[in-house]
Design a protein around this motif. Structure first.
Motif, PDB file in Angstrom:
ATOM      1  N   PRO A  59       0.823  -1.213   0.000  1.00 53.03           N
ATOM      2  CA  PRO A  59       0.000   0.000   0.000  1.00 53.03           C
ATOM      3  C   PRO A  59       0.854   1.259   0.000  1.00 53.03           C
ATOM      4  O   PRO A  59       1.916   1.298   0.616  1.00 53.03           O
ATOM      5  CB  PRO A  59      -0.809  -0.122   1.300  1.00 53.03           C
ATOM      6  N   ALA A 112      -2.150   1.058  -4.271  1.00 54.52           N
ATOM      7  CA  ALA A 112      -1.394  -0.144  -3.933  1.00 54.52           C
ATOM      8  C   ALA A 112      -0.515  -0.520  -5.117  1.00 54.52           C
ATOM      9  O   ALA A 112      -0.974  -0.508  -6.270  1.00 54.52           O
ATOM     10  CB  ALA A 112      -2.321  -1.300  -3.579  1.00 54.52           C
ATOM     11  N   TRP A 131      -9.239  -4.476  -1.560  1.00 53.63           N
ATOM     12  CA  TRP A 131      -9.073  -3.619  -0.394  1.00 53.63           C
ATOM     13  C   TRP A 131     -10.254  -3.876   0.537  1.00 53.63           C
ATOM     14  O   TRP A 131     -11.405  -3.821   0.121  1.00 53.63           O
ATOM     15  CB  TRP A 131      -9.026  -2.151  -0.802  1.00 53.63           C
ATOM     16  N   ARG A 180     -11.921  -3.083   4.498  1.00 51.96           N
ATOM     17  CA  ARG A 180     -11.892  -2.310   5.738  1.00 51.96           C
ATOM     18  C   ARG A 180     -12.247  -3.226   6.908  1.00 51.96           C
ATOM     19  O   ARG A 180     -13.295  -3.860   6.926  1.00 51.96           O
ATOM     20  CB  ARG A 180     -12.898  -1.155   5.655  1.00 51.96           C
ATOM     21  N   THR A 222     -15.536  -3.265   1.130  1.00 51.62           N
ATOM     22  CA  THR A 222     -14.630  -4.064   0.304  1.00 51.62           C
ATOM     23  C   THR A 222     -14.683  -3.566  -1.143  1.00 51.62           C
ATOM     24  O   THR A 222     -15.773  -3.337  -1.685  1.00 51.62           O
ATOM     25  CB  THR A 222     -14.998  -5.557   0.347  1.00 51.62           C
ATOM     26  N   TRP A 269      -6.963  -1.532   7.525  1.00 58.60           N
ATOM     27  CA  TRP A 269      -7.285  -2.000   6.186  1.00 58.60           C
ATOM     28  C   TRP A 269      -6.431  -3.208   5.847  1.00 58.60           C
ATOM     29  O   TRP A 269      -5.290  -3.342   6.282  1.00 58.60           O
ATOM     30  CB  TRP A 269      -7.023  -0.901   5.142  1.00 58.60           C
ATOM     31  N   TRP A 277      -5.008  -5.235   2.435  1.00 59.77           N
ATOM     32  CA  TRP A 277      -4.802  -5.222   0.993  1.00 59.77           C
ATOM     33  C   TRP A 277      -4.352  -6.628   0.579  1.00 59.77           C
ATOM     34  O   TRP A 277      -3.407  -7.173   1.159  1.00 59.77           O
ATOM     35  CB  TRP A 277      -3.732  -4.217   0.616  1.00 59.77           C
TER      36      TRP A 277
END
Length: 337
Positions: A178, A194, A210, A212, A223, A252, A254
């Protein structure tokens, strides 16, 4: 300046293999020999591993005790005291912390999330060599995809020293990193990015996600998923625009997936705080309570019109009114109290 060759120890560092994956056990073997190539038994070895990126930023050089103790010196007398380094006079300075950082996150069991970013994964200050002049150590490879410098510093007896370095890399064929600002303010519209890197030998389509995990500080769903083509050796930037609508910290995750199997996936956790768009205002009020009392009556209306937290401390001792002044006196750096 004549150096006795008998005081120089030859030392070698050999990792189990040059590359490891995050979470794997890294094996390090060290051999210590004298000036004639004979094993040195019961030599004390300081062995540690540090992120090469951290060492490069600080300009770190490998300690060389042999040169330090054998350098020419003029006649001199010096006095030193280490008490001030061990016990600061200011109580506010009595803090100890790890310089590495660890950030939280979530993830699925099938795709381990990289969140254990340790700058110094190995520190063994007092290892002893066996009868073959060898010593070994093991440590868990951190989640930072970087090169770690292995440093070994042996000494034996009163005047025999040595030093050497090696390296080991922690890597994956598919990587996501990220690229975020240090913080955001409520109302900011940012583009969270990212970097996706394909270090493998295959071309194909990757799925970038991604997610949350913490409080909903941004608008939109929890998402986001994108599918992009990625060739072997290629690096692409994936953007996720978002707007911050609240204040706090959120975690978050990734992730990127290519094909099947853990070897072709990667996931990393990050944390981004959301702050107020204006500086914080603070105020304190001290008073006495008799029966029913409105504690907020004397507070500035500007503070009451905003958003924030209120802390109330109650005591039956008059020393509560001296709390701020007593803290200042106790933390005053020149020892008046």
């Amino acid at each position: 300046n004549v150096i006795d060759p008998r005081t120089k120890l030859a030392v070698s560092v050999k990792p189990g293999r040059p590359d490891y994956r995050p979470g794997e056990t890294v094996a390090i073997d060290v051999a210590v020999r004298d000036h004639r190539g004979r094993p040195v038994r019961n030599a004390e070895v300081t062995l540690y591993a540090v992120d090469e990126g951290v060492l490069s930023l600080t300009g770190y050089t490998t300690p060389d005790p042999h040169s330090f103790f054998n350098r020419p010196r003029e006649l001199a007398v010096a006095s030193h005291i280490s008490l001030t380094k061990l016990l600061p006079e200011n109580p506010a300075n009595l803090k100890f912390a790890n310089k590495g950082h660890l950030i939280g996150g979530g993830g699925r069991a099938l795709m381990p999330v990289r969140k254990n970013f340790v700058a110094c994964p190995l520190w063994e200050p007092t290892l002893r060599t066996d009868r073959r002049g060898r010593v070994s150590a093991r440590f868990k490879a951190p989640d930072g995809l970087t090169r770690y410098r292995i440093i070994a510093i042996p000494h034996d007896g009163r005047d025999r020293f040595g030093n050497t370095t090696g390296d080991v890399r922690v890597n994956k064929p598919l990587i996501i990193e990220p690229v975020l600002p240090r913080f955001a303010r409520r109302g900011d519209r940012i583009t969270a990015r990212a970097l996706v890197m394909n270090r493998g030998d295959h071309d194909g389509e990757v799925e970038v996600t991604w997610k949350r995990n913490g409080p909903a500080l941004t608008t939109g769903p929890a998402t986001h998923t994108r599918r992009v083509p990625l060739k072997s050796g290629q690096t692409r930037t994936i953007a996720f625009p978002m707007t911050f609508t609240a204040v706090g910290e959120t975690d978050w995750t990734w992730s990127v997936r290519f094909g099947s199997g853990e070897m072709f996936t990667d996931a990393v956790a990050s944390r981004l705080p959301g702050e107020e768009p204006v500086p914080l205002l603070r105020a304190s009020q001290v008073g006495r309570v008799f029966g029913t009392t409105n504690l907020l009556a004397p507070v500035d209306p500007v503070l009451l019109s905003g958003r924030g937290n209120i802390t109330v401390r109650i005591s039956n001792s008059p020393y509560l009114e001296l709390r701020g002044g007593m803290d200042y006196l106790l933390r005053y750096p020149y020892g008046c109290v």
